[in-house]
Design a protein around this motif. Structure first.
Motif, short mmCIF file in Angstrom:
data_model
loop_
_atom_site.label_atom_id
_atom_site.label_comp_id
_atom_site.label_asym_id
_atom_site.label_seq_id
_atom_site.Cartn_x
_atom_site.Cartn_y
_atom_site.Cartn_z
N MET A 93 -0.46 10.79 -8.12
CA MET A 93 -1.47 9.79 -8.46
C MET A 93 -1.28 9.26 -9.87
SD MET A 93 -4.96 11.03 -6.62
CE MET A 93 -4.71 12.72 -6.14
N HIS A 117 0.84 -1.19 0.00
CA HIS A 117 0.00 0.00 0.00
C HIS A 117 0.88 1.24 0.00
CE1 HIS A 117 -3.48 -2.46 0.95
NE2 HIS A 117 -2.91 -2.91 2.05
N LYS A 147 -3.32 0.62 -8.22
CA LYS A 147 -4.73 0.96 -8.38
C LYS A 147 -5.22 1.73 -7.17
CE LYS A 147 -4.94 -1.52 -12.11
NZ LYS A 147 -4.51 -0.88 -13.30
N GLN A 148 -5.96 2.81 -7.43
CA GLN A 148 -6.53 3.57 -6.34
C GLN A 148 -7.70 2.80 -5.74
OE1 GLN A 148 -7.92 7.49 -7.35
NE2 GLN A 148 -8.27 8.04 -5.23
N ARG A 149 -7.72 2.70 -4.41
CA ARG A 149 -8.80 2.02 -3.71
C ARG A 149 -9.89 3.02 -3.39
NH1 ARG A 149 -7.11 -2.85 -0.67
NH2 ARG A 149 -9.31 -2.86 -0.10
N THR A 150 -11.11 2.65 -3.67
CA THR A 150 -12.24 3.50 -3.31
C THR A 150 -13.13 2.81 -2.27
OG1 THR A 150 -13.55 2.61 -5.15
CG2 THR A 150 -12.28 4.63 -5.55
N TRP A 194 1.71 6.74 -9.91
CA TRP A 194 1.40 5.44 -9.32
C TRP A 194 0.47 4.63 -10.22
CZ3 TRP A 194 4.74 3.75 -6.15
CH2 TRP A 194 5.40 4.60 -5.28
N GLU A 195 -0.51 5.26 -10.80
CA GLU A 195 -1.40 4.56 -11.74
C GLU A 195 -0.60 4.08 -12.95
OE1 GLU A 195 -4.63 7.23 -12.52
OE2 GLU A 195 -5.54 6.87 -10.56
#
Length: 140
Positions: free
Chosen positions: A119, A108, A128-131, A122-123
Motif C-alpha cells: 500500500m 485499478h 489513491k486508495q478508494r474508500t 502504490w501511494e
C-alpha cells in the motif's frame, strides 16, 4: 546504468515467476495463476506484462491487462535485495504506457489488506486508495 533490463513477460518465464511470487510477502496466489491461465491472460493482453532481469535472472514482475475500458495491474513483485532501485516503478511505467497506447484511461489494482508495504509503494507512486467502493468476488 541501471544494472537491469525490462522485457515483455513470456509464458516460458512461468517457473521463475511463480518462485518469485511465492517468496513475496503479501502476494495472493490462486488457481488463476496456473501456467494455463497465465498463458490465456498473456495472449489476451499482449505487450502489457513485463519482467525485470539482471542477466538472465528474473528479479521483478508485473502482470497487466484490460477489459477494453479499465486497466488492471497484478503481481508486481521485486526480489527483496533489489527493492529500492526503481525497478517496481519502472515495471509499472511500462505497463501503464501500454495501457495508454491501447486507449485505456484508468487503471485499478488490488492489494491484500494487511500488505502495508504494498500500500505504501502504490501511494508513493501516485495511486489513491478508494474508500467509496468494495470488491465482491465469486468463484465460478
Amino acid at each position: 546504468m541501471t544494472g537491469y533490463q525490462i522485457r515483455e513477460l513470456r509464458i516460458t518465464d512461468y517457473e521463475a515467476l511463480l518462485a518469485l511470487w511465492q517468496s513475496t510477502p503479501g502476494m495472493g496466489l490462486s488457481e488463476a495463476d496456473s501456467r494455463e491461465n497465465l498463458a490465456v491472460f498473456l495472449s489476451r493482453n499482449a505487450g502489457l506484462s513485463f519482467v525485470a532481469l539482471v542477466g538472465e535472472e528474473i528479479i521483478g514482475t508485473i502482470l497487466c491487462g484490460h477489459d477494453g475500458r479499465r486497466g488492471f495491474l497484478y503481481h508486481l513483485a521485486v526480489q527483496k535485495p533489489q527493492q529500492g532501485r526503481g525497478i517496481g516503478r519502472s515495471l509499472v511505467k511500462h505497463s501503464l504506457a501500454g495501457l495508454k497506447a491501447a486507449g485505456i484511461t484508468k487503471c485499478h489494482l488490488f492489494v491484500i489488506a494487511d500488505n502495508s508495504q504494498g500500500m505504501s509503494f502504490w501511494e508513493h507512486i501516485g495511486f489513491k486508495q478508494r474508500t467509496d467502493i468494495h470488491i465482491f468476488s465469486r468463484n465460478l
